[in-house]
Write a protein that holds these residues in place. Structure first.
Motif: not given
Length: 184
Positions: A144-149
């Motif tokens: 989620c952090r990597q994908q901006g969620l």
């Protein structure tokens, strides 16, 4: 006449957070299997795209109201949903890490990701037991952090139902977090 399809009830994690999906919105049920979530979500007025590589399982969903059934090899074929966006994405009991950027790209602004699958430690309960099919500690949070969620809720640990297993569960959104009930 074919025999009725036996379908498990939807995951309690999915039902707990389904209220975040917009009325009449579009939902992708990825690796849907028998379609327990697709059926449940469609019955609540959502437009569901159910995808699985099992053509027989998909055939059982074909023609059901509110469900677009699509047979596709998610691991060996091209991404079957290029250019499409969904208000919600549901993934349960399935893990193929190369799909994560594609899932994030398919999530519409303010879209909701509901993900629940097995994690390391599940080996003691049986299958899946191969590391390729088991999340590492905190892995969904890192994705989620990597994908901006934005993470709404996360759980990790042992469950007893529907069978004993080690799982990670996540609810995340693209964009602003939803307003909590009872808060100004």
């Amino acid at each position: 006449m074919s025999a009725p399809v036996s379908v498990l009830p939807p995951s309690s994690w999915i039902t707990r957070f389904a209220h975040l999906l917009p009325d009449g919105g579009s939902v992708l049920d990825l690796a849907c299997g028998s379609g327990r979530h697709a059926r449940w979500l469609a019955a609540r007025g959502l437009a569901v795209t159910a995808v699985d590589r099992d053509a027989e399982a998909i055939a059982a969903l074909t023609g059901l109201p509110g469900i677009e059934a699509l047979a596709a090899d998610l691991e060996g074929g091209p991404w079957p949903l290029a250019g499409r966006r969904f208000d919600g994405i549901v993934v349960t009991n399935y893990l193929h890490r190369p799909l994560w950027p594609l899932l994030a790209a398919a999530l519409a602004p303010r879209g909701v990701l509901l993900y629940e699958t097995f994690m390391a430690g599940n080996e003691r309960f049986g299958k899946p037991s191969r590391p390729d099919f088991l999340l590492q500690p905190g892995e969904l949070l890192e994705v989620c952090r990597q994908q901006g969620l934005q993470v709404v809720a996360y759980e990790a640990g042992e469950v007893e139902a529907p069978k004993a297993a080690m799982v990670q569960r996540l609810c995340a959104v693209r964009g602003d977090l939803p307003r909590l009930p009872g808060r100004p």
